[in-house]
Structures are given as structure tokens and as C-alpha cells.
Scaffold this motif. Structure first.
Motif, PDB file in Angstrom:
ATOM      1  N   ALA A 168       0.826  -1.206   0.000  1.00  0.00           N
ATOM      2  CA  ALA A 168       0.000   0.000   0.000  1.00  0.00           C
ATOM      3  C   ALA A 168       0.861   1.257   0.000  1.00  0.00           C
ATOM      4  N   ILE A 169       1.950   1.241   0.780  1.00  0.00           N
ATOM      5  CA  ILE A 169       2.857   2.389   0.804  1.00  0.00           C
ATOM      6  C   ILE A 169       3.476   2.605  -0.574  1.00  0.00           C
ATOM      7  N   ALA A 170       3.886   1.515  -1.222  1.00  0.00           N
ATOM      8  CA  ALA A 170       4.456   1.618  -2.560  1.00  0.00           C
ATOM      9  C   ALA A 170       3.458   2.227  -3.532  1.00  0.00           C
ATOM     10  N   GLY A 171       2.190   1.837  -3.401  1.00  0.00           N
ATOM     11  CA  GLY A 171       1.164   2.386  -4.280  1.00  0.00           C
ATOM     12  C   GLY A 171       0.994   3.877  -4.098  1.00  0.00           C
ATOM     13  N   VAL A 172       1.014   4.339  -2.852  1.00  0.00           N
ATOM     14  CA  VAL A 172       0.887   5.766  -2.583  1.00  0.00           C
ATOM     15  C   VAL A 172       2.089   6.519  -3.145  1.00  0.00           C
ATOM     16  N   ALA A 173       3.299   5.985  -2.900  1.00  0.00           N
ATOM     17  CA  ALA A 173       4.510   6.649  -3.397  1.00  0.00           C
ATOM     18  C   ALA A 173       4.506   6.743  -4.914  1.00  0.00           C
ATOM     19  N   THR A 174       4.039   5.698  -5.575  1.00  0.00           N
ATOM     20  CA  THR A 174       3.996   5.697  -7.040  1.00  0.00           C
ATOM     21  C   THR A 174       3.036   6.745  -7.568  1.00  0.00           C
ATOM     22  N   GLU A 175       1.904   6.900  -6.908  1.00  0.00           N
ATOM     23  CA  GLU A 175       0.874   7.809  -7.394  1.00  0.00           C
ATOM     24  C   GLU A 175       1.133   9.258  -7.019  1.00  0.00           C
ATOM     25  N   LEU A 176       1.814   9.489  -5.907  1.00  0.00           N
ATOM     26  CA  LEU A 176       2.020  10.856  -5.432  1.00  0.00           C
ATOM     27  C   LEU A 176       2.919  11.654  -6.378  1.00  0.00           C
ATOM     28  N   ASN A 177       2.566  12.923  -6.554  1.00  0.00           N
ATOM     29  CA  ASN A 177       3.423  13.833  -7.309  1.00  0.00           C
ATOM     30  C   ASN A 177       4.530  14.420  -6.443  1.00  0.00           C
ATOM     31  N   GLY A 178       4.266  14.523  -5.139  1.00  0.00           N
ATOM     32  CA  GLY A 178       5.244  15.091  -4.219  1.00  0.00           C
ATOM     33  C   GLY A 178       6.027  14.016  -3.490  1.00  0.00           C
ATOM     34  N   VAL A 179       6.668  14.413  -2.407  1.00  0.00           N
ATOM     35  CA  VAL A 179       7.477  13.518  -1.584  1.00  0.00           C
ATOM     36  C   VAL A 179       6.582  12.831  -0.552  1.00  0.00           C
ATOM     37  N   LEU A 180       6.812  11.549  -0.341  1.00  0.00           N
ATOM     38  CA  LEU A 180       6.133  10.790   0.712  1.00  0.00           C
ATOM     39  C   LEU A 180       7.124  10.511   1.824  1.00  0.00           C
ATOM     40  N   LEU A 181       6.838  11.005   3.020  1.00  0.00           N
ATOM     41  CA  LEU A 181       7.659  10.723   4.191  1.00  0.00           C
ATOM     42  C   LEU A 181       6.893   9.742   5.073  1.00  0.00           C
ATOM     43  N   VAL A 182       7.471   8.576   5.304  1.00  0.00           N
ATOM     44  CA  VAL A 182       6.859   7.588   6.185  1.00  0.00           C
ATOM     45  C   VAL A 182       7.613   7.605   7.512  1.00  0.00           C
ATOM     46  N   ASP A 183       6.915   8.017   8.555  1.00  0.00           N
ATOM     47  CA  ASP A 183       7.496   8.109   9.894  1.00  0.00           C
ATOM     48  C   ASP A 183       7.394   6.740  10.553  1.00  0.00           C
ATOM     49  N   GLU A 184       8.524   6.059  10.629  1.00  0.00           N
ATOM     50  CA  GLU A 184       8.576   4.713  11.202  1.00  0.00           C
ATOM     51  C   GLU A 184       9.144   4.716  12.620  1.00  0.00           C
ATOM     52  N   ALA A 185       8.741   5.680  13.416  1.00  0.00           N
ATOM     53  CA  ALA A 185       9.259   5.781  14.779  1.00  0.00           C
ATOM     54  C   ALA A 185       9.046   4.510  15.584  1.00  0.00           C
ATOM     55  N   TYR A 186       7.956   3.776  15.282  1.00  0.00           N
ATOM     56  CA  TYR A 186       7.586   2.617  16.094  1.00  0.00           C
ATOM     57  C   TYR A 186       7.801   1.282  15.375  1.00  0.00           C
ATOM     58  N   VAL A 187       8.504   1.297  14.279  1.00  0.00           N
ATOM     59  CA  VAL A 187       8.569   0.110  13.430  1.00  0.00           C
ATOM     60  C   VAL A 187       9.282  -1.066  14.096  1.00  0.00           C
TER      61      VAL A 187
END
Length: 363
Positions: A168-187
Motif C-alpha cells: 500500500a505504501i508503494a502504491g501511494v509513493a507511485t501515485e504521489l506527485n510530491g514527496v512521501l515521508l513515512v514516519d517509522e518511529a515505532y517500526v
């Protein structure tokens, strides 16, 4: 007379969780790790040569950058070290979002992000998460329509603990025109059997930034060390232009490296947190709460109808237990509870059982 910029005067600041000074208070409100950092951290600090403090620290935290790059199979020019995850967020907004342009986030989400965007005098675009805390199917499309230059997704999500998978994250990044920042503080607290890994997405998405921190998984919240991973075209302007000079102090760099190298110690804490998270989830559900499936070091527990989450928060505080209550429409009936040690969780559950009858009587 006010000397503030107009947008700063109009905005509200970030409201951090209560920081009780009484050591006897059970502090389950700010998602700190309940277990201590690696003994190697204390040894690194004891061994630190204080005479070197007359000189500036390594400007880009080169040693730690290389450790991080090696851990994730990246090159050092794909890593920038920051003064905690919060500085990483600030730098990303400063670097990629023009004043007046749009910054995208989820609702609810990390409440610091809109504050940082307001400081930048940027428009904040919020997209409501679905009923199960997932990203809506049109999330990226709505961000594009708003012209979002940077979109931030906290994953695992705060305050629910829900996890968005890599596809799902890959899909959002592919579709977005801007930068996608994923905050993985709790990963670090995600169940390993899920095989969750976003770093594998970096080669195919030059608009993806991943935020990590040592505050949670490595028990270094008091030290303030985080980092961003991404394509060199994203990392370089942060590293060479917008980042403060010498933004990570010398002691923090040495201690962070010691903690990061002792991954086995950190992993034992992650395992213990996961076990207590499961136990706490079951116990709260048995008491009538509706608890979201969390992949973080906290749980979001909705109180049963007729019971006030705010009143329960106050009752727990009177018993010396601090949890987090957000007075917002979607979260007003819920408590965000940090997973503590087994003893702390037992004290919480016992206090809830004691308070529960009086709350039900009032309703």
C-alpha cells in the motif's frame, strides 16, 4: 507590540504529554520504551573523553551514518542523521514545502506535523483515515489534487498502532506527485512474522523518505538521535543545505552508535514489549474496552458506551498512573496507553478494575 510573524502569532504550539517528575508515577503516556538501553551506551558515555568537547562534533555524524547505511544495505549518501525524529520532520518540511504550499497528513496523525507546517506558513491538508485506521483508496489522489509537496504518514500509525503494509505504501509513493515521508518511529515493535520492510522500496521510489529514531526501539528518547533514509536527491539538500551545522552532539553520536551496534539487546526489549502488548490487549478487551490491533509499543483502547475516557484518565492519574487522552472528536472516548513493564501493566489493570465500578455508577 508583537514581534512574531503573523502566522506564528495565529498558530498553536505542540502539546506534549505530561512529564511527571515523581519517580513513583507509572508513566504510560508518551510511548517511551519501558526497558533500559544497552549497557554499551553507559560504557560509551563513561569512556567519552570530555576534553574533546572543546571541539565541534563530526558535522554529518559520519561514523553513525555509515553504520546505518550498512544495516539497511544503502550508501552513506542515502542517510542523514538528525536531532531526533522531530528534527527530521522539520527538515523535510523546510526543504520540500514552500511557504503557502500544501503539506499533507492523515487525520488523526502525529500532531507535531501540522505545527511544523504552520511554522513554515504552509497549508495543512488532512485526509481522514478509514474506520479501521487504513489509508483511503483515494489518499494519494486527494493529496495530488491539493498540490501537496510533502505528505507524511506515520506507520505504524499513531495513535492507533495500525500498520499499513509495504504494498500500500508503494502504491501511494507511485501515485504521489510530491514527496512521501513515512514516519517509522515505532517500526521496531512490528511483529517480525509480518516481514514488514519499506527500505526495499527505496530503489524504485525516488520520492520516498523513511524516518527512523533511536528514541523508541533503542530506549534513547532522552538522547535525541534519528535519521532519514532516501534517494540521494532527497537526502543531499537536507544534508548540505537545510540541516543545522553540527546538529547531533558528540556524546549523542557515540552513544547512538553503541546502542545501534548492540541490536541483540534492543531486540530482547522488542520481544518483551510485543508479549506485554498482547497481554494488555487481551486484558483490556476482557474488561470491555475495544482495542485496535497494534503493531507499536502502545495500544488505543476505546472505553465502553456510558463510560467517560476523560474521567478514567483523571481517576488513573489520582492513582499515580498517567495515560494519554486526546480531546478530539474521533479520540474522545479512547485512551492511548504505552506498553509498560509487566509490573506497570499489572498496576494499570488493577487500577482500572478499582475505578471501573464508580465510573459505571456515574453513567
Amino acid at each position: 507590540m508583537s514581534y512574531e510573524r503573523d502566522n506564528v502569532r495565529r498558530m498553536a504550539g505542540y502539546v506534549y504529554g505530561e512529564q511527571p517528575q515523581d519517580p513513583d508515577v507509572v508513566k504510560l503516556n508518551t510511548n517511551e520504551n519501558p526497558y533500559p538501553p544497552s549497557p554499551a551506551v553507559a560504557q560509551a558515555i563513561r569512556s567519552f573523553d570530555a576534553d574533546t568537547l572543546r571541539r565541534y562534533p563530526p558535522a554529518t555524524a559520519e561514523n553513525f551514518r555509515r553504520l546505518v547505511a550498512a544495516r539497511f544495505g544503502l550508501s552513506a549518501d542515502q542517510v542523514v542523521v538528525t536531532n531526533g525524529g522531530d528534527e527530521a520532520l522539520r527538515l523535510a518540511i523546510t526543504t520540500f514545502v514552500d511557504p503557502g504550499a500544501a503539506f499533507g497528513t492523515t487525520e488523526p496523525g502525529y500532531s507535531l506535523c501540522p505545527v511544523l507546517a504552520n511554522v513554515q506558513d504552509s497549508e495543512v491538508v488532512r485526509v481522514e483515515l478509514t474506520s479501521d485506521w487504513s489509508l483511503p483508496d483515494d489518499f494519494a489522489g486527494r493529496m495530488n489534487a491539493a498540490g501537496a509537496k510533502l505528505t507524511c504518514v506515520v506507520n505504524p500509525h499513531a495513535p492507533s498502532g495500525a500498520l499499513v503494509d509495504a504494498e500500500a505504501i508503494a502504491g501511494v509513493a507511485t501515485e504521489l506527485n510530491g514527496v512521501l515521508l513515512v514516519d517509522e518511529a515505532y517500526v521496531d515493535f512490528v511483529d517480525p512474522e509480518l516481514g514488514h520492510d519499506l527500505t526495499s522500496l527505496l530503489p524504485g521510489h525516488d520520492n520516498l523518505l523513511i524516518l527512523r529514531t533511536l528514541s523508541k526501539g533503542y530506549s534513547l528518547a532522552g538522547l535525541r538521535v534519528g535519521f532519514l533514509l532516501g534517494a540521494p536527491l532527497l537526502v543531499n539538500p537536507i544534508l548540505t543545505k537545510t540541516r543545522d551545522s553540527y546538529n547531533v552532539d558528540a556524546i549523542a553520536q557515540v552513544a547512538a552508535a553503541a546502542a545501534f551496534l548492540d541490536r541483540p539487546h534492543a531486540e530482547r526489549g522488542w520481544v518483551a514489549v510485543r508479549a506485554e502488548r498482547r497481554r494488555l490487549t487481551v486484558a483490556l478487551a476482557d474488561s470491555g474496552f475495544s482495542v485496535t490491533d497494534s503493531q507499536s509499543n502502545f495500544v488505543l483502547a476505546e472505553v465502553p458506551p456510558g463510560v467517560s475516557a476523560a474521567a478514567l484518565t483523571r481517576g488513573l492519574r489520582e492513582d499515580g498512573i498517567v495515560v494519554r487522552h486526546f480531546d478530539t472528536p474521533r479520540l474522545a472516548n479512547s485512551l492511548r496507553i504505552t506498553v509498560g513493564t509487566a509490573l506497570e501493566n499489572d498496576m494499570l489493570l488493577a487500577a482500572i478494575r478499582e475505578i471501573w465500578p464508580s465510573l459505571r455508577c456515574r453513567s
